[in-house]
Design a protein around this motif. Structure first.
Motif, PDB file in Angstrom:
ATOM      1  N   ARG A 120       0.846  -1.188   0.000  1.00 32.23           N
ATOM      2  CA  ARG A 120       0.000   0.000   0.000  1.00 32.23           C
ATOM      3  C   ARG A 120       0.887   1.247   0.000  1.00 32.23           C
ATOM      4  NH1 ARG A 120      -5.147  -1.773   1.920  1.00 32.23           N
ATOM      5  NH2 ARG A 120      -5.903   0.369   1.753  1.00 32.23           N
ATOM      6  N   PRO A 121       0.535   2.280  -0.781  1.00 35.59           N
ATOM      7  CA  PRO A 121       1.421   3.451  -0.902  1.00 35.59           C
ATOM      8  C   PRO A 121       1.398   4.371   0.312  1.00 35.59           C
ATOM      9  CG  PRO A 121      -0.573   3.763  -2.188  1.00 35.59           C
ATOM     10  CD  PRO A 121      -0.612   2.342  -1.687  1.00 35.59           C
ATOM     11  N   HIS A 122       0.377   4.240   1.170  1.00 34.94           N
ATOM     12  CA  HIS A 122       0.274   5.065   2.367  1.00 34.94           C
ATOM     13  C   HIS A 122       0.110   4.163   3.585  1.00 34.94           C
ATOM     14  CE1 HIS A 122      -0.161   8.502  -0.264  1.00 34.94           C
ATOM     15  NE2 HIS A 122      -1.172   7.902  -0.875  1.00 34.94           N
ATOM     16  N   GLU A 123       0.407   4.720   4.747  1.00 36.41           N
ATOM     17  CA  GLU A 123       0.216   3.941   5.970  1.00 36.41           C
ATOM     18  C   GLU A 123      -1.263   3.686   6.205  1.00 36.41           C
ATOM     19  OE1 GLU A 123       1.906   4.679   9.708  1.00 36.41           O
ATOM     20  OE2 GLU A 123       3.982   4.616   9.009  1.00 36.41           O
ATOM     21  N   VAL A 124      -1.576   2.443   6.522  1.00 36.71           N
ATOM     22  CA  VAL A 124      -2.943   2.039   6.843  1.00 36.71           C
ATOM     23  C   VAL A 124      -2.905   1.290   8.170  1.00 36.71           C
ATOM     24  CG1 VAL A 124      -4.924   0.639   6.141  1.00 36.71           C
ATOM     25  CG2 VAL A 124      -3.589   1.864   4.408  1.00 36.71           C
ATOM     26  N   PHE A 125      -3.795   1.656   9.073  1.00 38.96           N
ATOM     27  CA  PHE A 125      -3.914   0.974  10.362  1.00 38.96           C
ATOM     28  C   PHE A 125      -5.209   0.169  10.331  1.00 38.96           C
ATOM     29  CE2 PHE A 125      -5.348   0.504  14.708  1.00 38.96           C
ATOM     30  CZ  PHE A 125      -4.184   0.210  15.410  1.00 38.96           C
ATOM     31  N   ALA A 126      -5.098  -1.131  10.557  1.00 37.56           N
ATOM     32  CA  ALA A 126      -6.252  -2.025  10.435  1.00 37.56           C
ATOM     33  C   ALA A 126      -6.377  -2.899  11.674  1.00 37.56           C
ATOM     34  CB  ALA A 126      -6.122  -2.902   9.191  1.00 37.56           C
ATOM     35  N   ALA A 127      -7.552  -3.515  11.824  1.00 34.35           N
ATOM     36  CA  ALA A 127      -7.792  -4.356  12.998  1.00 34.35           C
ATOM     37  C   ALA A 127      -8.640  -5.562  12.634  1.00 34.35           C
ATOM     38  CB  ALA A 127      -8.489  -3.555  14.093  1.00 34.35           C
ATOM     39  N   LEU A 128      -8.308  -6.676  13.262  1.00 31.96           N
ATOM     40  CA  LEU A 128      -9.152  -7.874  13.252  1.00 31.96           C
ATOM     41  C   LEU A 128      -9.845  -7.957  14.604  1.00 31.96           C
ATOM     42  CD1 LEU A 128      -6.968 -10.679  11.620  1.00 31.96           C
ATOM     43  CD2 LEU A 128      -9.233  -9.968  10.842  1.00 31.96           C
ATOM     44  N   ASN A 174       1.112  -0.793   8.168  1.00 32.27           N
ATOM     45  CA  ASN A 174       2.199  -1.014   7.216  1.00 32.27           C
ATOM     46  C   ASN A 174       3.191   0.143   7.244  1.00 32.27           C
ATOM     47  OD1 ASN A 174       0.139   0.668   6.008  1.00 32.27           O
ATOM     48  ND2 ASN A 174       1.245   0.487   4.091  1.00 32.27           N
ATOM     49  N   HIS A 175       4.406  -0.163   6.825  1.00 28.60           N
ATOM     50  CA  HIS A 175       5.456   0.835   6.626  1.00 28.60           C
ATOM     51  C   HIS A 175       5.771   0.889   5.137  1.00 28.60           C
ATOM     52  CE1 HIS A 175       7.309   0.779  10.984  1.00 28.60           C
ATOM     53  NE2 HIS A 175       6.134   1.362  10.920  1.00 28.60           N
ATOM     54  N   PRO A 176       5.204   1.844   4.402  1.00 28.76           N
ATOM     55  CA  PRO A 176       5.481   1.920   2.959  1.00 28.76           C
ATOM     56  C   PRO A 176       6.960   2.102   2.632  1.00 28.76           C
ATOM     57  CG  PRO A 176       3.588   3.279   3.536  1.00 28.76           C
ATOM     58  CD  PRO A 176       4.210   2.841   4.830  1.00 28.76           C
ATOM     59  N   SER A 177       7.749   2.627   3.577  1.00 28.57           N
ATOM     60  CA  SER A 177       9.178   2.821   3.340  1.00 28.57           C
ATOM     61  C   SER A 177       9.924   1.508   3.185  1.00 28.57           C
ATOM     62  CB  SER A 177       9.796   3.616   4.490  1.00 28.57           C
ATOM     63  OG  SER A 177       9.655   2.906   5.716  1.00 28.57           O
ATOM     64  N   GLY A 178       9.350   0.407   3.686  1.00 25.91           N
ATOM     65  CA  GLY A 178       9.957  -0.903   3.488  1.00 25.91           C
ATOM     66  C   GLY A 178      10.325  -1.630   4.760  1.00 25.91           C
ATOM     67  N   VAL A 209       3.518  -5.232  12.399  1.00 27.21           N
ATOM     68  CA  VAL A 209       4.018  -4.198  11.493  1.00 27.21           C
ATOM     69  C   VAL A 209       4.440  -4.862  10.189  1.00 27.21           C
ATOM     70  CG1 VAL A 209       5.638  -2.306  11.158  1.00 27.21           C
ATOM     71  CG2 VAL A 209       4.803  -2.827  13.457  1.00 27.21           C
ATOM     72  N   VAL A 210       3.882  -4.389   9.083  1.00 22.13           N
ATOM     73  CA  VAL A 210       4.099  -4.985   7.767  1.00 22.13           C
ATOM     74  C   VAL A 210       5.006  -4.086   6.929  1.00 22.13           C
ATOM     75  CG1 VAL A 210       3.001  -5.740   5.617  1.00 22.13           C
ATOM     76  CG2 VAL A 210       1.858  -6.131   7.819  1.00 22.13           C
ATOM     77  N   GLY A 211       6.065  -4.664   6.398  1.00 25.68           N
ATOM     78  CA  GLY A 211       6.946  -3.954   5.474  1.00 25.68           C
ATOM     79  C   GLY A 211       7.438  -4.936   4.437  1.00 25.68           C
ATOM     80  N   GLU A 212       8.613  -4.697   3.908  1.00 25.26           N
ATOM     81  CA  GLU A 212       9.227  -5.690   3.028  1.00 25.26           C
ATOM     82  C   GLU A 212       9.703  -6.868   3.881  1.00 25.26           C
ATOM     83  OE1 GLU A 212       9.245  -5.677  -0.123  1.00 25.26           O
ATOM     84  OE2 GLU A 212       8.730  -3.596  -0.619  1.00 25.26           O
ATOM     85  N   GLY A 213       9.677  -8.053   3.319  1.00 26.31           N
ATOM     86  CA  GLY A 213      10.148  -9.208   4.060  1.00 26.31           C
ATOM     87  C   GLY A 213       9.149  -9.664   5.108  1.00 26.31           C
ATOM     88  N   THR A 214       9.666 -10.223   6.192  1.00 23.57           N
ATOM     89  CA  THR A 214       8.826 -10.810   7.230  1.00 23.57           C
ATOM     90  C   THR A 214       8.232  -9.732   8.130  1.00 23.57           C
ATOM     91  OG1 THR A 214      10.244 -12.776   7.244  1.00 23.57           O
ATOM     92  CG2 THR A 214       8.772 -12.458   9.138  1.00 23.57           C
ATOM     93  N   PRO A 215       6.903  -9.726   8.347  1.00 22.24           N
ATOM     94  CA  PRO A 215       6.305  -8.772   9.277  1.00 22.24           C
ATOM     95  C   PRO A 215       6.832  -8.977  10.694  1.00 22.24           C
ATOM     96  CG  PRO A 215       4.625  -9.761   7.887  1.00 22.24           C
ATOM     97  CD  PRO A 215       5.878 -10.546   7.668  1.00 22.24           C
ATOM     98  N   VAL A 216       6.772  -7.928  11.496  1.00 19.59           N
ATOM     99  CA  VAL A 216       7.217  -7.994  12.884  1.00 19.59           C
ATOM    100  C   VAL A 216       6.000  -8.062  13.791  1.00 19.59           C
ATOM    101  CG1 VAL A 216       8.386  -6.767  14.757  1.00 19.59           C
ATOM    102  CG2 VAL A 216       9.371  -6.779  12.454  1.00 19.59           C
TER     103      VAL A 216
END
Length: 232
Positions: A120-128, A174-178, A209-216
């Motif tokens: 996603r090109p912008h930060e999005v905060f989501a919840a389950l 997510n962190h769009p920066s990667g 936290v979602v970025g490139e690679g494995t989420p934290v």
């Protein structure tokens, strides 16, 4: 060298059958999907070229069908097949979180957020929002921000949790920066969220936290109390 001339146990199809899909490289998986090469290239050479010119793999697979069909070795038919396969995988992942099936392990939620938020090109905060048996009640994208920040209001998260009559919540952004490494601000808002949800008897199970690679997973880092637990 053409794939048919490779040692039998190194050919992508045989390797997948013997060791599973995780044993294959991105190029091997792509070559297995393509089936044949093009314009003087064997299928592995074509797969490597696609990844070199349009990769990494995630960026390549994020292309729309009209863009994919223009790439060497694809065309309209294979482009549509690839997009359809990706959509099937996405729906399969979402089906695992349907109400009625309890999440048996935290990686299910982590994979889900990765699928929904990465790229996603912008930060999005989501919840389950989950019930007492960790079955999904709802998924919501609550806040959208800029390329490097999103304002999060714990009160709104609490309000939505109460609206869904949720017993637990897993949040993610997510962190769009990667980089998926949580910032100090990420950890601080997580503490505020946990405190606010605790006041109404709702457990915050994790902040992913979602970025490139494995989420934290902050729960896996030990930054949440009580620790993340899943009930069968």
């Amino acid at each position: 060298m053409a794939i048919k001339n490779w040692p039998k146990d190194e050919q992508p199809r045989e390797k997948l059958l013997a060791r599973g899909p995780a044993a294959l490289s991105d190029a091997e998986l792509l070559a297995l999907f393509l089936g044949t090469g093009c314009k003087g290239l064997d299928v592995m050479e074509n797969a490597r070229l696609l990844l070199k010119d349009h990769g990494p793999l995630r960026r390549l697979l994020d292309l729309s069908a009209p863009k994919l069909k223009k790439l060497p070795g694809l065309g309209p038919a294979r482009a549509c097949e690839l997009v359809a396969a990706l959509e099937l995988a996405d729906r399969h992942l979402r089906a695992q979180l349907d109400r009625g099936e309890s999440m048996r392990e935290p990686q299910s939620a982590i994979r889900y957020f990765k699928q929904r938020l990465r790229g996603r090109p912008h930060e999005v905060f989501a919840a389950l929002f989950l019930d007492t048996r960790n079955r999904t009640l709802a998924f919501e994208e609550l806040f959208t921000g800029t390329i490097d920040a999103a304002t999060i209001y714990p009160r709104e998260v609490v309000r939505r949790a109460l609206l869904h009559n949720a017993a637990a919540v897993i949040v993610s952004h997510n962190h769009p920066s990667g980089s998926a490494e949580p910032s100090a601000a990420d950890r601080q808002i997580t503490r505020h969220l946990q405190e606010a949800l605790n006041l109404v008897g709702v457990r915050l199970l994790d902040h992913v936290v979602v970025g490139e690679g494995t989420p934290v997973s902050m729960a896996e880092r030990g930054w949440l109390e009580p620790a993340l637990t899943f009930r069968g």
